[in-house]
Design a protein around this motif. Structure first.
Motif, PDB file in Angstrom:
ATOM      1  N   VAL A  93       0.853  -1.190   0.000  1.00  0.00           N
ATOM      2  CA  VAL A  93       0.000   0.000   0.000  1.00  0.00           C
ATOM      3  C   VAL A  93       0.889   1.240   0.000  1.00  0.00           C
ATOM      4  O   VAL A  93       2.053   1.180   0.405  1.00  0.00           O
ATOM      5  CB  VAL A  93      -0.938   0.030   1.230  1.00  0.00           C
ATOM      6  N   PRO A  94       0.374   2.388  -0.432  1.00  0.00           N
ATOM      7  CA  PRO A  94       1.155   3.622  -0.357  1.00  0.00           C
ATOM      8  C   PRO A  94       1.416   4.015   1.097  1.00  0.00           C
ATOM      9  O   PRO A  94       0.523   3.957   1.937  1.00  0.00           O
ATOM     10  CB  PRO A  94       0.259   4.657  -1.051  1.00  0.00           C
ATOM     11  N   ARG A  95       2.634   4.418   1.364  1.00  0.00           N
ATOM     12  CA  ARG A  95       3.002   4.796   2.728  1.00  0.00           C
ATOM     13  C   ARG A  95       2.150   5.963   3.234  1.00  0.00           C
ATOM     14  O   ARG A  95       1.794   6.013   4.418  1.00  0.00           O
ATOM     15  CB  ARG A  95       4.485   5.165   2.772  1.00  0.00           C
ATOM     16  N   ARG A 146       2.132   5.018 -14.876  1.00  0.00           N
ATOM     17  CA  ARG A 146       0.987   5.916 -14.712  1.00  0.00           C
ATOM     18  C   ARG A 146       0.564   6.068 -13.259  1.00  0.00           C
ATOM     19  O   ARG A 146       0.304   7.176 -12.785  1.00  0.00           O
ATOM     20  CB  ARG A 146      -0.193   5.395 -15.525  1.00  0.00           C
ATOM     21  N   TRP A 147       0.523   4.946 -12.511  1.00  0.00           N
ATOM     22  CA  TRP A 147      -0.080   4.983 -11.184  1.00  0.00           C
ATOM     23  C   TRP A 147       0.916   4.866 -10.032  1.00  0.00           C
ATOM     24  O   TRP A 147       0.634   5.339  -8.932  1.00  0.00           O
ATOM     25  CB  TRP A 147      -1.116   3.861 -11.053  1.00  0.00           C
ATOM     26  N   GLN A 148       2.064   4.220 -10.248  1.00  0.00           N
ATOM     27  CA  GLN A 148       2.965   3.937  -9.136  1.00  0.00           C
ATOM     28  C   GLN A 148       4.254   4.747  -9.166  1.00  0.00           C
ATOM     29  O   GLN A 148       5.055   4.661  -8.240  1.00  0.00           O
ATOM     30  CB  GLN A 148       3.312   2.435  -9.122  1.00  0.00           C
ATOM     31  N   ARG A 149       4.459   5.512 -10.205  1.00  0.00           N
ATOM     32  CA  ARG A 149       5.678   6.312 -10.311  1.00  0.00           C
ATOM     33  C   ARG A 149       5.784   7.288  -9.140  1.00  0.00           C
ATOM     34  O   ARG A 149       4.841   8.013  -8.829  1.00  0.00           O
ATOM     35  CB  ARG A 149       5.667   7.072 -11.637  1.00  0.00           C
ATOM     36  N   ASP A 150       6.941   7.282  -8.475  1.00  0.00           N
ATOM     37  CA  ASP A 150       7.252   8.180  -7.358  1.00  0.00           C
ATOM     38  C   ASP A 150       6.365   7.959  -6.133  1.00  0.00           C
ATOM     39  O   ASP A 150       6.343   8.799  -5.230  1.00  0.00           O
ATOM     40  CB  ASP A 150       7.161   9.651  -7.787  1.00  0.00           C
ATOM     41  N   ALA A 151       5.647   6.855  -6.084  1.00  0.00           N
ATOM     42  CA  ALA A 151       4.807   6.556  -4.917  1.00  0.00           C
ATOM     43  C   ALA A 151       5.585   5.660  -3.959  1.00  0.00           C
ATOM     44  O   ALA A 151       5.956   4.540  -4.313  1.00  0.00           O
ATOM     45  CB  ALA A 151       3.517   5.871  -5.353  1.00  0.00           C
ATOM     46  N   GLU A 152       5.844   6.158  -2.763  1.00  0.00           N
ATOM     47  CA  GLU A 152       6.565   5.359  -1.773  1.00  0.00           C
ATOM     48  C   GLU A 152       5.628   4.283  -1.238  1.00  0.00           C
ATOM     49  O   GLU A 152       4.541   4.578  -0.747  1.00  0.00           O
ATOM     50  CB  GLU A 152       7.075   6.235  -0.634  1.00  0.00           C
ATOM     51  N   MET A 153       6.069   3.038  -1.332  1.00  0.00           N
ATOM     52  CA  MET A 153       5.220   1.909  -0.991  1.00  0.00           C
ATOM     53  C   MET A 153       5.758   1.173   0.232  1.00  0.00           C
ATOM     54  O   MET A 153       6.960   1.164   0.494  1.00  0.00           O
ATOM     55  CB  MET A 153       5.127   0.940  -2.169  1.00  0.00           C
ATOM     56  N   VAL A 154       4.845   0.552   0.954  1.00  0.00           N
ATOM     57  CA  VAL A 154       5.222  -0.257   2.112  1.00  0.00           C
ATOM     58  C   VAL A 154       4.566  -1.623   2.007  1.00  0.00           C
ATOM     59  O   VAL A 154       3.523  -1.782   1.362  1.00  0.00           O
ATOM     60  CB  VAL A 154       4.816   0.419   3.441  1.00  0.00           C
ATOM     61  N   ALA A 155       5.201  -2.595   2.633  1.00  0.00           N
ATOM     62  CA  ALA A 155       4.609  -3.928   2.764  1.00  0.00           C
ATOM     63  C   ALA A 155       3.965  -4.016   4.138  1.00  0.00           C
ATOM     64  O   ALA A 155       4.638  -3.845   5.156  1.00  0.00           O
ATOM     65  CB  ALA A 155       5.677  -5.004   2.607  1.00  0.00           C
ATOM     66  N   VAL A 156       2.662  -4.241   4.159  1.00  0.00           N
ATOM     67  CA  VAL A 156       1.944  -4.425   5.420  1.00  0.00           C
ATOM     68  C   VAL A 156       1.819  -5.928   5.656  1.00  0.00           C
ATOM     69  O   VAL A 156       1.076  -6.622   4.965  1.00  0.00           O
ATOM     70  CB  VAL A 156       0.552  -3.770   5.376  1.00  0.00           C
ATOM     71  N   VAL A 157       2.591  -6.428   6.607  1.00  0.00           N
ATOM     72  CA  VAL A 157       2.546  -7.847   6.973  1.00  0.00           C
ATOM     73  C   VAL A 157       1.634  -7.963   8.188  1.00  0.00           C
ATOM     74  O   VAL A 157       1.829  -7.254   9.182  1.00  0.00           O
ATOM     75  CB  VAL A 157       3.949  -8.386   7.309  1.00  0.00           C
ATOM     76  N   PHE A 158       0.654  -8.846   8.122  1.00  0.00           N
ATOM     77  CA  PHE A 158      -0.351  -8.838   9.181  1.00  0.00           C
ATOM     78  C   PHE A 158      -0.929 -10.223   9.437  1.00  0.00           C
ATOM     79  O   PHE A 158      -0.795 -11.139   8.629  1.00  0.00           O
ATOM     80  CB  PHE A 158      -1.491  -7.872   8.822  1.00  0.00           C
TER      81      PHE A 158
END
Length: 325
Positions: A93-95, A146-158
């Protein structure tokens, strides 16, 4: 006595790259050492690893998963060896929608924007870059740009609460209660889930967008009834017909298929067999025929999860470069 550290133009550019992939804090620690004593013995070399930004509690199993996701040098797990039987899941998800600037959970942070959300098993992320993960979960190049460029993403482990369990149902015959389970998203299961969500859906003519984290909504009662009464024959045609053909042909089948996309995020690449459509091609030009395990479960606030860890995956960037003749 302290020393003044002056960064060169190249170092400033490199610093931005370090921040993008989650190593800013490690670099800042080294700079602090230089400010104190530039002649000191540097700390022992360690392989770069992703930063753990947040965790509510770290049991031994969750700690092991996080360590493997952090380690970019971990051997990749072959798709055939991935194990869907797990209590732990992961979703990217986006940070900005998950954490505050000081890496605390945002008050209303949730797993996704629909009543049910897609995720996979953590082993599928081991040893993989953010680009590898995007391609593994069916993002094509144009989608990434188009959608993910320059978007800082994180892995949510749950881990879900004990009341939410993994279901073995694949034929759409959902057990009661249906909304406290994690399902393999086969076509039959998706059709049944959409029907259940439509039964409880609200009708909101003035609502804009498609954000519906708690309950599905339709703009008109007739559209809701269309979903509830869509025939089995039409569902079978959707299963058997590729996305592009459905779109070109139009008609009721396409209306239903488009609603699946808008209301449940069942996009063009959806296979309906419990695996993602892998977009990775090997150096030999061979495309993998299997992808990550795909699972779907109830949306939930992150603060209500009994165990959660958030790992920085960085971001993908593109920039224009001009060279003087």
């Amino acid at each position: 006595m302290t020393w003044k550290v002056i960064l060169s133009c190249q170092a400033i550019k490199d610093a931005k790259k370090l921040a993008q992939v989650g190593y800013q804090s490690s670099a800042e620690d080294l700079l602090k050492l230089l400010e104190t004593n530039p002649y000191t013995t540097p700390p022992r070399y360690e392989k770069l690893k992703r930063e753990l930004l947040y965790h509510s509690s770290l049991s031994a199993p969750l700690q092991e998963i996080v360590t493997h996701i952090q380690n970019l040098n971990h051997p990749k797990i072959p798709y055939a060896d991935l194990n869907p039987k797990t209590k732990y899941f992961v979703r990217i998800v986006p940070r900005q929608y998950t954490l505050t600037k000081d890496n605390q959970l945002q008050a209303n942070a949730i797993l996704g924007t629909k009543p049910i959300v897609f995720f996979t098993t953590p082993e599928g992320f081991y040893g993989k870059s953010l680009l590898d993960i995007y391609l593994d979960i069916s993002y094509e190049a144009e989608d990434i740009i188009r959608w993910q460029r320059d978007a800082e993403m994180v892995a949510v482990v749950f881990r879900y609460p004990e009341s939410i369990v993994l279901s073995n149902v694949t034929d759409g015959q959902l057990l009661t209660p249906w909304n406290n389970k994690v399902y393999v998203p086969t076509w039959d299961n998706v059709f049944s889930l959409f029907h259940q969500l439509a039964q409880e859906a609200t009708v909101e003519p003035d609502k804009k967008g498609e954000f519906a984290a708690e309950k599905t909504f339709f703009s008109t009662e007739s559209l809701k009834q269309f979903v509830l009464n869509f025939p089995d024959a039409g569902k079978q045609r959707i299963k058997a017909t590729d996305y592009a053909t459905l779109k070109v042909t139009g008609g009721a089948d396409w209306v239903y298929r488009e609603l699946l996309e808008r209301k449940l995020s069942i996009f063009e690449h959806f296979l309906g067999n419990g695996r993602t459509l892998n977009e990775i091609t090997t150096a030999a030009g061979i495309k993998e025929q299997t992808g990550l395990f795909e699972l779907v479960g109830p949306n939930i606030k992150l603060r209500d999860l009994p165990e959660i860890a958030i790992v920085n995956l960085g971001k993908l960037t593109m920039e224009d470069t001009y060279f003087k003749q």
